[in-house]
Design an enzyme around this catalytic site. Structure first.
Site, short mmCIF file in Angstrom:
data_model
loop_
_atom_site.label_atom_id
_atom_site.label_comp_id
_atom_site.label_asym_id
_atom_site.label_seq_id
_atom_site.Cartn_x
_atom_site.Cartn_y
_atom_site.Cartn_z
N HIS A 32 -7.57 6.20 10.05
CA HIS A 32 -6.46 5.53 9.35
C HIS A 32 -7.01 4.78 8.13
CE1 HIS A 32 -2.44 3.20 10.04
NE2 HIS A 32 -2.61 3.57 8.78
N GLN B 87 -5.20 3.83 18.35
CA GLN B 87 -6.21 3.64 17.31
C GLN B 87 -7.14 2.51 17.72
OE1 GLN B 87 -3.74 5.27 13.44
NE2 GLN B 87 -4.44 3.19 13.43
N ASN C 12 0.81 -1.22 0.00
CA ASN C 12 0.00 0.00 0.00
C ASN C 12 0.85 1.28 0.00
OD1 ASN C 12 0.86 -0.14 2.63
ND2 ASN C 12 -1.14 -0.56 3.51
N ARG D 259 3.17 7.55 11.12
CA ARG D 259 2.62 7.04 12.37
C ARG D 259 2.34 8.22 13.31
NH1 ARG D 259 1.19 3.36 10.01
NH2 ARG D 259 1.67 1.16 10.28
P1 NDP Z 1 10.15 1.66 3.40
O1 NDP Z 1 10.80 0.65 4.24
O2 NDP Z 1 10.21 1.51 1.93
O3 NDP Z 1 10.73 3.11 3.72
C1 NDP Z 1 11.00 3.58 4.99
C2 NDP Z 1 12.16 4.55 4.87
O4 NDP Z 1 12.32 5.23 6.11
C3 NDP Z 1 13.46 3.82 4.57
O5 NDP Z 1 13.87 4.12 3.27
C4 NDP Z 1 14.44 4.37 5.60
O6 NDP Z 1 15.58 4.86 4.91
C5 NDP Z 1 13.69 5.53 6.25
N1 NDP Z 1 14.02 5.66 7.67
C6 NDP Z 1 14.08 4.71 8.63
N2 NDP Z 1 14.45 5.24 9.81
C7 NDP Z 1 14.63 6.56 9.58
C8 NDP Z 1 15.02 7.65 10.40
N3 NDP Z 1 15.33 7.47 11.69
N4 NDP Z 1 15.09 8.88 9.84
C9 NDP Z 1 14.81 9.08 8.53
N5 NDP Z 1 14.45 8.08 7.71
C10 NDP Z 1 14.35 6.84 8.23
O7 NDP Z 1 8.63 1.72 3.89
P2 NDP Z 1 7.40 2.46 3.23
O8 NDP Z 1 7.87 3.72 2.60
O9 NDP Z 1 6.62 1.51 2.41
O10 NDP Z 1 6.53 2.75 4.55
C11 NDP Z 1 7.04 3.61 5.56
C12 NDP Z 1 6.10 3.72 6.73
O11 NDP Z 1 4.88 4.32 6.34
C13 NDP Z 1 5.66 2.40 7.37
O12 NDP Z 1 6.64 1.87 8.23
C14 NDP Z 1 4.40 2.82 8.09
O13 NDP Z 1 4.73 3.34 9.35
C15 NDP Z 1 3.84 3.93 7.21
N6 NDP Z 1 2.67 3.46 6.43
C16 NDP Z 1 1.45 4.05 6.65
C17 NDP Z 1 0.33 3.59 6.01
C18 NDP Z 1 -1.02 4.24 6.21
O14 NDP Z 1 -2.04 3.64 5.87
N7 NDP Z 1 -1.09 5.44 6.76
C19 NDP Z 1 0.38 2.44 5.09
C20 NDP Z 1 1.72 1.98 4.83
C21 NDP Z 1 2.81 2.45 5.52
P3 NDP Z 1 17.03 4.84 5.63
O15 NDP Z 1 17.26 3.42 6.03
O16 NDP Z 1 17.98 5.35 4.60
O17 NDP Z 1 16.93 5.75 6.80
#
Ligand code: NDP
Length: 396
Positions: free
Chosen positions: A333, A314, A147, A285
């Protein structure tokens, strides 16, 4: 007998199934990076159906019963007398969606003596205490990418809604009004604004890609810089320091997972360093923002708007101040559970279950934790602070 316990959100109040607005959904075979969408051996639902509520059962009942599995589905998830807590005691697998999270705290994991696998039907496993899961050798898996594009679309919608002040203008027309001066007095163009993206993974990249044609300047912050080719394609500049990035942007979009590092990263102190009138969109989140600091910043005018679909806890209590704070574009959500997204994550949940029940390895791309440590996608995107509860797991 294997027992699978699914905690899904309640059915529509108008009854199940709902009357659908469309007869089909586009057939998507691959994600933008070329990887295929989930491919279970087959599916027992029609893509486009409501699968994420109790009666939808993620389209799993026929398959699970054919495998002799005891399949229990409930939406009753809070407190010691809930169906979830009672059924958890001898469940082998728990399935939960982040939209209606079944918080898997250390206490609950301790009681779940048979638990081997916790599946997030969707993305974001912060509702599971990952340290406790690792201590008890429980595999955690989610349907990576299922998603991400759905959320990226929501991000773009909310950025535009806030900047152009769409929601109040719409409310005014519904209420019979036509005062143009009122509806434009907080309405701007996005063109030329500087947008900061926190996290640049699947959602972050897709959000940048979709915002680029609006003629914005894009800066992003994550732990690892994207390749020069990717940056060029997205028209984005890297800023390794989050605190520096937020100082001179007009819009901030949150897209990183909830981890000990991102918990309450938006707080009184960080918000006070932003330009007056910054907008924040957070579909990542809820707990990445301090609840009351957001309310205060909107009341003082430090923030011009805040929109998102993620809260803590939630479902949000009726008196949660984000429901009524000024200039908010909050929704329940929902961004990652469009009917389109449900078809993908229901298929992915089945794919993971098929592997589990056939004793086959779960693909790395779906793994968050396994064998007592972060694994697969989890090892790349998540972090856990040893000995601490995961910040979204229901225990602070
Ligand atoms: P990904 O794993 O593709 O991307 C997450 C990115 O966050 C990574 O590329 C990582 O890059 C970065 N990251 C991790 N820790 C940090 C940090 N401390 N500071 C900055 N960047 C950070 O996941 P998605 O993009 O698919 O999803 C991300 C989040 O979105 C999910 O974990 C979830 O919480 C949320 N989500 C919400 C939904 C909704 O319905 N509202 C649905 C789906 C997801 P790097 O390692 O280089 O830091």
């Amino acid at each position: 007998m294997t027992k699978v316990l699914a905690v899904l959100y309640p059915d529509p109040v108008t009854g199940y199934p709902p009357k659908y607005a469309r007869d089909d959904i586009p057939k998507i075979t691959h994600y933008p990076d070329g990887s295929p969408v989930p491919r279970p051996s087959s599916i027992d639902f029609k893509p486009g159906e409501l699968l994420g509520s109790v009666s939808g059962e993620l389209g799993l009942r026929k398959y699970l019963e054919s495998k002799g599995v005891d399949f229990v589905v409930t939406s009753d998830k809070e407190g010691p007398d809930s169906v979830f807590e009672k059924e958890l005691v001898d469940a082998d697998v728990v399935i939960s969606q982040p939209f209606w999270p079944a918080y898997l705290t250390a206490e609950r994991i301790k009681k779940a003596k048979n638990l081997k696998l916790a599946i997030t039907a969707g993305i974001g496993s912060d509702h599971v205490d990952l340290n406790a899961a690792n201590d008890h050798n429980i595999t955690v898996a989610e349907v990576t990418y299922s998603n991400s594009i759905s959320v990226a679309e929501h991000n773009v919608m909310m950025v535009l809604s806030l900047v152009r002040d769409y929601i109040p203008a719409h409310k005014r027309i519904v209420n019979g009004g036509w005062n143009i001066a009122d509806v434009v007095s907080r309405s701007y163009d996005l063109e030329g604004m500087k947008v900061g993206i926190h996290g640049g993974g699947r959602i972050g990249e897709a959000t940048m890609e979709r915002l680029k044609p609006f003629g914005v300047k894009i800066v992003y912050n994550k732990r690892h810089q994207l390749s020069p080719e990717k940056e060029k394609q997205l028209g984005a500049t890297y800023e390794p320091d989050f605190n520096k990035m937020i100082k001179d942007i007009d819009v901030l979009v949150m897209t990183a997972p909830l981890t000990p590092e991102t918990y309450h990263i938006l707080n009184k102190k960080t918000i006070s360093t932003m330009k007056r009138g910054t907008y924040i969109v957070n579909n990542a989140r809820g707990d990445e923002a301090n609840r009351d600091d957001i309310v205060n910043a909107l009341n003082s005018g430090q923030l011009a708007g805040y929109a998102g679909d993620v809260w803590y806890p939630q479902p949000a209590p009726v008196d949660h101040p984000w429901r009524t704070m000024p200039h908010n574009g909050m929704t329940p959500h929902m961004s990652g559970t469009s009917l389109s997204a449900q078809a993908r994550y229901a298929a992915g949940t089945r794919e993971i279950l098929e592997d589990f029940l056939d004793n086959k390895p779960i693909p790395d791309v779906y793994l968050i934790a396994q064998g007592g440590q972060l694994a697969g996608t989890g090892a790349k995107s998540y972090s856990v602070a040893k000995g601490q509860a995961s910040p979204g797991s229901g225990k602070k």
